[in-house]
Write a protein that holds these residues in place. Structure first.
Motif, PDB file in Angstrom:
ATOM      1  N   SER A 120       0.853  -1.112  -0.021  1.00  0.00           N
ATOM      2  CA  SER A 120      -0.042   0.138   0.055  1.00  0.00           C
ATOM      3  C   SER A 120       0.845   1.032   0.033  1.00  0.00           C
ATOM      4  O   SER A 120       0.261   2.374  -0.271  1.00  0.00           O
ATOM      5  N   GLY A 186      -2.405   2.046  -1.675  1.00  0.00           N
ATOM      6  CA  GLY A 186      -3.345   0.939  -1.948  1.00  0.00           C
ATOM      7  C   GLY A 186      -3.250   0.266  -3.244  1.00  0.00           C
ATOM      8  O   GLY A 186      -3.612  -0.992  -3.572  1.00  0.00           O
ATOM      9  N   ILE A 243      -3.296  -0.789   6.253  1.00  0.00           N
ATOM     10  CA  ILE A 243      -3.673  -0.465   5.013  1.00  0.00           C
ATOM     11  C   ILE A 243      -4.756   0.821   4.811  1.00  0.00           C
ATOM     12  O   ILE A 243      -4.913   1.670   4.042  1.00  0.00           O
TER      13      ILE A 243
END
Length: 283
Positions: A120, A186, A243
Motif C-alpha cells: 500500500s 493501496g 492499510i
C-alpha cells in the motif's frame, strides 16, 4: 541486465514465498532476516511447501533438493553487495522500509534494482531516500506467493522504463502474471479489497449479521472463495488496519475510515489467525 542472484529481505510468510518462487525459477537466492532463527524458519516453510509438491507429484525429490540448494541464508545486509536484485518484504511500515532502502542503496552494486513488496505504501516516497530512484520499483506479490499468479508492478515517479521491463520479465520467469499499476495508495488490489473488508467489519459492528453470516453471503452470493472476515483474519487485522490508515491518510476521504471495531480488535491483540483470535477463534 540479467538477474542471476537475488536477495529477499524478510523471511516471513511473504518473503519465504518470494524466495521459493525465485529459486524455482533458477535464480540464486539470499534469504535475509535480522536473526538466524527467523531465516531458518523461512527456509523450513519453503522445504515444507516443496515436500507437499513432491507428495502431489508436481516435482521430484531431486527437484526439491535442487531448488533448496539455490537458497542461502543471511543475517547481514552487507551480503547485498553481491546481488543484482533485491526484493524487500518486511513489515508494512514506512520508517522501517525507508531505513532498509537507505542501507541497501549504500551496499548494493550500482546496477542493482531495489524492489519493495509493499501492499500500500508509495514507491516514489521509498525511492526518494536512495540515490538510485530510477532503479526502485514496487513488486506486490499476493499471499500465498507460491500459489497466487498476480504481481502488481508499481512504478515510482522516476522509475526507468528498462527497470520496469526487467521486472516484468523477472515476474514472468517466476511464473507470475505482472500487471502494471500506478503509484496511488493501496494500488488496485488493496484499494478495492480493504474497503470491502472494512465494510464487512462495519456490518459486524452495527449488528447487521454475524461474521459467519457475512462470510456465507459473500461466498454463496458473490462466488468469493473465502469470506471477507475469514480473509481479514488470514491477512492479519493489524495489516488490514494499517492499510486502511494509509488509504484514509492518502486520500483524505471518509469512505476509507477504519471501522472502530477493527481498531478495538487490534488493540486487544486479536490479530486473526496468527494470534489465535480475530473474527474467529483458531486452535
Amino acid at each position: 541486465m540479467n538477474v542471476s542472484k537475488l536477495m529477499v529481505v524478510g523471511a516471513g510468510q511473504m518473503g519465504s514465498g518470494i524466495a521459493q518462487v525465485a529459486a524455482q525459477a533458477g535464480l540464486k537466492v539470499l534469504l535475509h532476516d535480522t536473526q538466524r532463527e527467523f531465516a531458518e524458519r523461512g527456509l523450513g516453510t519453503i522445504s515444507k511447501n516443496l515436500a507437499r509438491s513432491v507428495e502431489k507429484q508436481k516435482i521430484s525429490a531431486d527437484d526439491k533438493e535442487l531448488i533448496l540448494s539455490r537458497i542461502s541464508l543471511s543475517t547481514d545486509l552487507a551480503d547485498a553487495k553481491e546481488v543484482d536484485f533485491v526484493i524487500e518484504a518486511v513489515t508494512e511500515n514506512m520508517a522501517i522500509k525507508t531505513e532498509i532502502f537507505r542501507q541497501l542503496d549504500e551496499i548494493c552494486p550500482p546496477h542493482a534494482v531495489l524492489a519493495s513488496n509493499t501492499s500500500s505504501l508509495p514507491i516514489t516516497e521509498i525511492a526518494a531516500v536512495t540515490r538510485r530512484p530510477e532503479k526502485v520499483i514496487g513488486m506486490h506479490f499476493m499471499n500465498p506467493v507460491p500459489v497466487m499468479k498476480l504481481v502488481e508492478v508499481i512504478r515510482g515517479l522516476q522509475t526507468a522504463d528498462e527497470v520496469y521491463l526487467l521486472v516484468e520479465a523477472l515476474a514472468k520467469q517466476m511464473g507470475k502474471v505482472p500487471v502494471s499499476v500506478n503509484d496511488f495508495p493501496g494500488f488496485v488490489s488493496n484499494r478495492v479489497l480493504m474497503p470491502m473488508i472494512n465494510e464487512a467489519i462495519y456490518c459486524v459492528y452495527e449488528g447487521v449479521a454475524s461474521p459467519e453470516a457475512i462470510d456465507e453471503v459473500m461466498k454463496l452470493g458473490m462466488n468469493h472463495p473465502m469470506g471477507p472476515l475469514t480473509l481479514a483474519d488470514f491477512i492479519g487485522l493489524d495489516t488490514c488496519l494499517y492499510i486502511m490508515e494509509v488509504l484514509y491518510e492518502g486520500f483524505g476521504d471518509s469512505k476509507y475510515r477504519p471501522c472502530p471495531l477493527l481498531r478495538k480488535y487490534v488493540k486487544a491483540g486479536w490479530l486473526g489467525k496468527k494470534s489465535g483470535r480475530g473474527f474467529y477463534v483458531y486452535e
